[in-house]
Write an enzyme that holds these catalytic residues in place. Sequence first.
Site, PDB file in Angstrom:
ATOM      1  N   ARG A 194       0.750  -1.183   0.063  1.00 43.42           N
ATOM      2  CA  ARG A 194       0.122  -0.116  -0.119  1.00 43.42           C
ATOM      3  C   ARG A 194       0.811   1.192  -0.116  1.00 43.42           C
ATOM      4  O   ARG A 194       0.509   2.445  -0.391  1.00 43.42           O
ATOM      5  CB  ARG A 194      -0.798  -0.036   1.238  1.00 43.42           C
ATOM      6  CG  ARG A 194      -2.060   1.170   1.197  1.00 43.42           C
ATOM      7  CD  ARG A 194      -2.902   0.908   2.421  1.00 43.42           C
ATOM      8  NE  ARG A 194      -4.009   1.823   2.473  1.00 43.42           N
ATOM      9  CZ  ARG A 194      -4.340   3.014   3.446  1.00 43.42           C
ATOM     10  NH1 ARG A 194      -3.226   2.980   4.212  1.00 43.42           N
ATOM     11  NH2 ARG A 194      -5.336   3.786   3.203  1.00 43.42           N
ATOM     12  N   ILE A 240      -6.951   7.843  -0.417  1.00 43.95           N
ATOM     13  CA  ILE A 240      -7.175   6.145  -0.749  1.00 43.95           C
ATOM     14  C   ILE A 240      -7.706   5.946   0.545  1.00 43.95           C
ATOM     15  O   ILE A 240      -7.686   6.341   1.706  1.00 43.95           O
ATOM     16  CB  ILE A 240      -5.531   5.949  -0.494  1.00 43.95           C
ATOM     17  CG1 ILE A 240      -5.494   4.100  -0.536  1.00 43.95           C
ATOM     18  CG2 ILE A 240      -4.690   6.310   0.616  1.00 43.95           C
ATOM     19  CD1 ILE A 240      -4.164   3.832  -0.778  1.00 43.95           C
ATOM     20  N   SER A 241      -8.760   4.956   0.269  1.00 42.62           N
ATOM     21  CA  SER A 241      -9.797   4.437   1.227  1.00 42.62           C
ATOM     22  C   SER A 241      -8.771   3.807   2.413  1.00 42.62           C
ATOM     23  O   SER A 241      -7.870   3.202   2.090  1.00 42.62           O
ATOM     24  CB  SER A 241     -10.828   3.477   0.680  1.00 42.62           C
ATOM     25  OG  SER A 241     -11.578   4.119   0.070  1.00 42.62           O
ATOM     26  N   GLN A 242      -9.572   3.892   3.528  1.00 42.98           N
ATOM     27  CA  GLN A 242      -8.915   3.119   4.788  1.00 42.98           C
ATOM     28  C   GLN A 242      -8.966   1.448   4.125  1.00 42.98           C
ATOM     29  O   GLN A 242     -10.045   0.948   3.794  1.00 42.98           O
ATOM     30  CB  GLN A 242      -9.619   3.048   5.910  1.00 42.98           C
ATOM     31  CG  GLN A 242     -10.876   2.464   6.006  1.00 42.98           C
ATOM     32  CD  GLN A 242     -11.584   2.751   7.468  1.00 42.98           C
ATOM     33  OE1 GLN A 242     -12.309   3.767   7.509  1.00 42.98           O
ATOM     34  NE2 GLN A 242     -11.095   2.151   8.347  1.00 42.98           N
TER      35      GLN A 242
END
EC number: 2.1.1.77
Length: 219
Positions: free
Chosen positions: A42, A68-70
């Site tokens: 990530r 950026i999504s969790q």
Amino acid sequence: MMPHLQGIGMTSQRTRDRLITRLSEQGITNQKVLDVISKTPRHIFVDEALDSRAYEDTALPIGYNQTISQPYIVAKMTELLLEFGYLQKVLEIGTGCGYQAAILSQLVGHVYTVERILPLQRKAINNLRELKLKNISYLHSDGGSGWPDYAPFDGIIVTAAPPIIPQTLLQHLVIGGVMVIPVGNDISQKLYRVVRKVDGFSIETLENVSFVPFLSGKE
């Protein structure tokens, strides 16, 4: 794997493993999803200054008023999409930095991903090519139009919140197809799972979420 993809310190595999433990504790049970998140770096999808936070369970800025999504949300939406079985063709609305597409591409046949912000799309393509993920097609377009050339899709995942579920995207689903989408405004949003039936759509309300708004037009 290249050393910078493997990571060190706060981007190392040990740090990633702690994230996987947290996701499991939060109820993510699909082992294939957990395994893919564990092995996907990530940290290459965020700015270098945020490397040390890449494996926190939190959303992070990626520029252009996008995030950026969790990891929990990425895992949950992916798990919900795949719960009923393997999907060959998946449409993603909102490529962003490419992280969700990276996870999906390792679990489905082919990902068709649409992004309205051209510089973000270019960054995503670079990120995904670095990981040698080749089963992804890219479109710079308004996500509300979907991707008619390749419709219908077995699954659709939407990474921005419209005020209502777009009718165009509903029509992009095959019979039996699944869409996972956040819906709402800047005050309240819910995550929904939609399954297309022969005689209509089954809509399941899941949990409270917080996504960037679903905007029209291209940049």
